[in-house]
Design a protein around this motif. Structure first.
Motif, short mmCIF file in Angstrom:
data_model
loop_
_atom_site.label_atom_id
_atom_site.label_comp_id
_atom_site.label_asym_id
_atom_site.label_seq_id
_atom_site.Cartn_x
_atom_site.Cartn_y
_atom_site.Cartn_z
N ARG A 120 57.76 -38.84 -2.96
CA ARG A 120 56.89 -37.65 -2.93
C ARG A 120 57.69 -36.39 -3.25
NH1 ARG A 120 55.34 -40.85 0.98
NH2 ARG A 120 53.20 -41.65 0.98
N GLN A 121 56.97 -35.39 -3.69
CA GLN A 121 57.61 -34.13 -4.03
C GLN A 121 56.82 -33.00 -3.39
OE1 GLN A 121 57.20 -30.82 -6.26
NE2 GLN A 121 57.30 -32.12 -8.08
N GLU A 122 57.50 -32.07 -2.73
CA GLU A 122 56.82 -30.98 -2.05
C GLU A 122 57.44 -29.65 -2.46
OE1 GLU A 122 54.37 -31.02 0.35
OE2 GLU A 122 54.21 -33.18 0.74
N TYR A 126 65.77 -30.63 -8.49
CA TYR A 126 65.37 -31.00 -7.12
C TYR A 126 66.50 -31.66 -6.35
CZ TYR A 126 60.58 -30.19 -8.70
OH TYR A 126 59.44 -29.62 -9.18
N LEU A 135 61.32 -35.01 -2.76
CA LEU A 135 61.98 -34.09 -3.70
C LEU A 135 61.62 -32.67 -3.31
CD1 LEU A 135 62.03 -36.77 -5.49
CD2 LEU A 135 62.05 -35.20 -7.44
N LEU A 136 62.65 -31.84 -3.12
CA LEU A 136 62.47 -30.43 -2.80
C LEU A 136 63.14 -29.59 -3.88
CD1 LEU A 136 63.46 -29.87 0.93
CD2 LEU A 136 61.18 -29.79 -0.08
N PRO A 137 62.53 -28.49 -4.29
CA PRO A 137 63.21 -27.61 -5.25
C PRO A 137 64.61 -27.23 -4.73
CG PRO A 137 60.95 -26.87 -4.86
CD PRO A 137 61.22 -27.97 -3.88
N ARG A 178 66.36 -24.67 -4.94
CA ARG A 178 66.53 -23.31 -4.40
C ARG A 178 65.98 -23.18 -2.98
NH1 ARG A 178 62.09 -23.47 -7.38
NH2 ARG A 178 60.21 -22.82 -6.27
N GLN A 179 65.19 -24.17 -2.52
CA GLN A 179 64.67 -24.17 -1.15
C GLN A 179 65.81 -24.14 -0.14
OE1 GLN A 179 62.51 -24.54 1.28
NE2 GLN A 179 60.56 -24.32 0.20
N LEU A 180 65.68 -23.32 0.89
CA LEU A 180 66.72 -23.24 1.91
C LEU A 180 67.00 -24.62 2.52
CD1 LEU A 180 68.26 -20.73 2.66
CD2 LEU A 180 66.73 -20.36 4.57
N SER A 207 69.67 -26.81 1.00
CA SER A 207 71.08 -26.50 1.24
C SER A 207 71.58 -27.04 2.58
CB SER A 207 71.31 -24.99 1.24
OG SER A 207 70.73 -24.40 0.11
N VAL A 208 70.75 -27.74 3.31
CA VAL A 208 71.15 -28.27 4.61
C VAL A 208 71.80 -29.63 4.39
CG1 VAL A 208 70.33 -29.04 6.86
CG2 VAL A 208 69.38 -26.97 5.81
#
Lengths: 436, 436
Positions: free
Chosen positions: A431-433, B244, B267-269, B271-273, B276-277
Motif C-alpha cells: 500500500r501507498q499513503e 518513496y 510506501l511513504l513519500p 519528504r514525509q517526516l 526520516s525515522v
C-alpha cells in the motif's frame, strides 16, 4: 451534569477559534471531559467588529473585569496577550476562586512566579499549554510524560515566523528582508516583527520550558537572546555546503556549573530531525537520561492550533472537578459510558494507492494487457517503472504505482493479472499513503 | 511524607531498569511527585539469576501472587508480559484495591476492556503508557493533550525491530533474512521474531491507540495485519527510485462509514517526516481537526525508555493521591517548595562550536594570520571554505567551522581577527550544535 461555565477575555482570532472548537467538537469534548464546556461571557475591545464565530448565548462586554467578577464563570480563559491588564485580570480571577487557562507566554514568562503564588493561595489552577509551541502538548509531555527523567537539555524551533523566514531563505535563496516583507503580507508576521525576529517571543517560551524541565524559577531576564536579522542567504547557502541547516533555536541545558538559557540562530547537521522542520511548524527535541531523545512536532501558532491547546487545558481542569481522582482521565480517553460503536471496516472496503511489482515475460503486448486489466477495474496508474532484464533472464520486473482504489477492486484486478500467462508467480503488492 | 510503596512483577531488563531509574532519579522524582516512590517487593521466576540492579531492601519471591496480595504495596507494576498469569495477577491486584501500572501491550489490547471494568469496580486506576511506543508519551498526548480535537487518523512506526530491518535494507541494500539474523544476534529481535516481523506487536499497540483516539472499545481481532517478510531489497530500491520509503505502519482512520484498523508495510513519500525515522526509533503522526498534524518521536523499546514511561505512570498515580486536586500537577512540574536555585550561566561561559564568515583581502598570508589567532586562543578548526572572489571584488569570503570552545575565548579571538587590516568589517558568527 450541567456544562462548566467559562468566561473568555479577548475575542480575536484565537478567541473565535476557541469558541468554534468548543461548539464544533462539543459532543466529543463532553465524552472525554465527562461534562460539557460552555462559554457564557466574553470581553472584547470593540463589540461592533465582525467575528469569525457565533456569539449567541454569550454575554458580551467591553469590560474584562465584568467577566472576571461574574459569579457564574468557573474558569477564565485569558487570550488578550501582553502584560497589562492581563496580569491584573488573571490575579483578580484567581482571587475570585476561578481557574485560569491562558495562552499568554509573555505573561507567564515574566509574571508566572507571582501568578502561581496567587493560584496556590486561592486553591485554584493556572494552565498554560497554549503558551508554548501552540497545539503541541509539549508542557504536558515534559511535566508529566517525562516525570521519571533527569532532563539534560532541550532545543526547540519555537517561533514559527522565524522558522518560516529561514526556510524560505533556504529553499528559495531569498534575503531576510524580502521574506519578512512577504510574511507580513501573508499575516505570518506582525506589523512590528521585533518579538519574532529578535527572539523575544522564543525567549518567553524557552523561559517556561526550562523551568518545567529543570525545576527552576522562571527567569526571563537571564536568557541570552539573539535574533535572525543578521543572517544572510549566503550564510544559509554556505552552511548547506558544509552539511548544515541554520535554525533559530531556543536551547536550555543543565551542566554541573549551572543552567544555560539561550535563543540564537544555530547551525544544525542536515540529517538532524529538527533540520527537517520547515515553514511555520514548531518542534522541540528533549534529551533526558532514561528515555534518550524525544521530539514533539506540530503547528506552533494559528487560531485552531492554539485553540486546541486551550481546550485541552479546559478539559484537564474539568477532569479535576471529578470527585473520584482515579477516574479523572478515562482509561481510553473517553468516558466508559460514552464509547462509540462505530464499526471497524473490513479491509476490502479500504481505499489506498498501491505499489505493484511483477515479473513479466520480455515480449510485446504484456504491458498492454496489464494496463487494460487495471483500466477495466477502474484503477488508474500514476507511474510505471520497467527495468532491464538481467543477462539471460526471461522475465523483467515491472513496477506500477496506482492512484487510490478500493481494495476489493485491486483484489479482482490482481487475480486477473496473475492469470496472464506472461506474468510469472505472484504480484508483490504494497500500500501507498500520502498521509495528508 | 512517607514514600509510596510499590510491588513489581517481573525482574527482567525493564524491571531492573525501573528499579535503577527510581533509585538514580529518586530526588528528582520526589520533587515532582511530592512523595518518594519505593519498590518494596518483587517477584521473579528465578531468584538466583544475576540482575542489572540492586535488590537491597526489596522482598524477593518467586510467587507473584505474594506481591499482589502484600498488604504493604499500594501500586503494582506488571512487567511480566504475555497474557497469563499477567491477566489474573492484574485483576487480583485491582480487586485488592491496588493501582496497576503495566507495560504489557498484549494484555491491554486483548483483555483491556475486562481489566478496566475491574479497575472501575474497585475505584483504582490502570496506567499503560509504556505499552505503546516505549518512552514516547503518546497515550498521554492523545488522551489529554489533544482532548479538544476530533482525531481523523494516526499513523505510527510502532515496532522498532521492523523499522530497524527496513532501515538496514534501505541504507545497506541488504535482504530481509540477512538483517533479521543480525538483529537477532544484536538482541534487537527475539529468537522467535514472529510478533515483530509479522505485525502482531504493532497490531497490539495500534488497537490501544485507536481506542484512545476514537473512543471505541479495544478490538484487536478486527485489525488487518500484514508483516514485512515479503518485502525484498529490490522493493525498497524501486520505491526509492519512485521517491518513496517503505515503512511498516500502524494506521487507523475514522471515516463516515466506520473505522479503519490496519498494520502493513507502506510506501511513504520520502519528504514525509515519518520517512526520516530510522533504526529502532518509533514515531506516531496524529492528524486532528484543530491542531492539524502533530508528530511524537523517540525510543520505542529498551529497558531505560520503557522504564521512563513506567515511572511517568507511577508519578501520575502518586500525584492523584494529592488531596487537593488543583495542585495535582505542579505548575512548573516540580513542587513549588522544591525548586532548584541552580544559577543561570552567563553566556560567556557557554561552550559551543562556531560558524564564522568574514570578508578578507585576496592576498597571501591572510589565512595564516587568522588560523594563528585561532590557534593561540585554543580554538581548533573543523572546516574552512574559501570562495572565489566576485569579478572585480577586492575581498573574498572565508567561512570557518570551529570545534567547541568557550564563548569568552571566541570573543577575544574575534576581536583580534577583526583588528587585522586584511579583514573587512565585522565577522558573522553563528553557533553550531550537534544536539547529541
Amino acid at each position: 451534569m450541567t456544562a462548566v461555565k467559562v468566561g473568555l477575555l479577548g475575542l480575536g482570532t484565537v478567541g473565535a477559534g476557541t469558541i468554534n472548537l468548543l461548539e464544533r467538537n462539543n459532543d466529543e469534548i463532553a465524552r472525554r471531559a465527562g461534562r460539557g464546556i460552555e462559554v457564557v461571557a466574553a470581553a472584547a475591545r470593540n463589540l461592533d467588529r465582525p467575528r469569525g464565530c457565533s456569539t449567541k448565548g454569550i454575554r458580551l462586554t467591553t469590560d474584562p473585569f465584568e467577566v472576571v467578577n461574574d459569579p457564574e464563570t468557573e474558569i477564565i480563559i485569558e487570550l488578550m496577550g501582553g502584560y497589562e491588564p492581563a496580569r491584573e485580570l488573571v490575579i483578580q480571577a484567581l482571587r475570585n476562586g476561578k481557574h485560569v487557562v491562558t495562552a499568554n507566554k509573555a505573561l507567564i514568562a515574566l509574571h508566572g512566579n507571582e501568578i502561581f503564588g496567587h493560584a496556590r493561595d486561592n486553591g485554584v489552577t493556572v494552565a498554560f499549554e497554549a503558551a508554548v509551541a501552540g497545539g503541541i502538548p509539549i508542557i504536558k509531555s515534559i511535566r508529566e510524560g517525562l516525570a521519571g527523567n533527569r532532563i539534560e537539555w532541550l532545543a526547540g524551533i519555537i517561533n514559527g515566523t522565524a522558522n518560516f523566514i529561514l526556510s524560505e531563505m533556504y529553499y528559495e535563496g531569498r534575503q531576510f528582508g524580502d521574506v519578512l516583507a512577504e510574511a507580513q503580507r501573508l499575516g505570518y508576521a506582525e506589523a512590528d516583527p521585533t518579538f519574532d525576529v529578535e527572539g523575544v517571543d522564543a525567549a518567553h517560551k524557552l523561559t517556561i520550558l526550562a523551568s518545567i524541565a529543570f525545576g527552576i524559577p522562571l527567569q526571563f531576564d537571564k536568557v541570552h537572546v539573539e535574533g535572525i536579522t543578521h543572517i544572510s542567504r549566503e550564510d544559509v547557502a554556505y552552511a548547506e555546503e558544509l552539511g548544515y541547516r541554520i535554525k533559530h533555536l531556543g536551547i536550555c541545558r543543565q551542566t554541573d556549573e549551572g543552567v544555560e538559557l539561550r535563543v540564537h540562530p544555530t547551525l544544525l547537521p542536515s540529517r538532524q530531525l529538527l533540520s527537517s522542520v520547515d515553514g511555520v511548524m514548531n518542534a522541540v527535541m528533549v534529551m533526558a537520561d532514561a528515555v534518550g531523545p524525544t521530539l514533539y512536532y506540530g503547528a506552533g501558532a494559528g487560531a485552531d492550533a492554539t485553540a486546541s491547546a486551550v481546550v485541552a487545558d479546559l478539559v484537564d481542569v474539568v477532569r479535576e472537578f471529578e470527585l473520584d481522582p482515579v477516574n479523572r482521565v478515562p482509561y481510553l480517553a473517553f468516558q466508559s459510558t460514552a464509547l462509540s460503536d462505530k464499526p471497524v471496516l473490513p479491509v476490502s472496503n479500504i481505499v489506498t494507492a498501491y505499489y505493484l511489482r511483477m515479473e513479466v515475460a520480455d515480449q510485446p503486448g504484456v504491458l498492454a494487457d496489464i494496463t487494460r486489466i487495471l483500466g477495466e477495474a477502474g484503477i488508474s496508474i500514476e507511474a510505471i517503472l520497467q527495468k532491464e532484464p538481467a543477462p539471460g533472464a526471461e522475465h523483467v520486473p515491472v513496477i506500477l504505482l496506482t492512484h487510490p482504489v478500493r481494495e476489493r477492486q485491486m483484489d479482482e484486478a490482481q487475480e486477473r493479472m496473475e492469470a496472464l500467462e506472461a506474468v510469472q508467480g505472484r504480484i508483490t503488492r504494497i500500500r501507498q499513503e500520502q498521509l495528508q
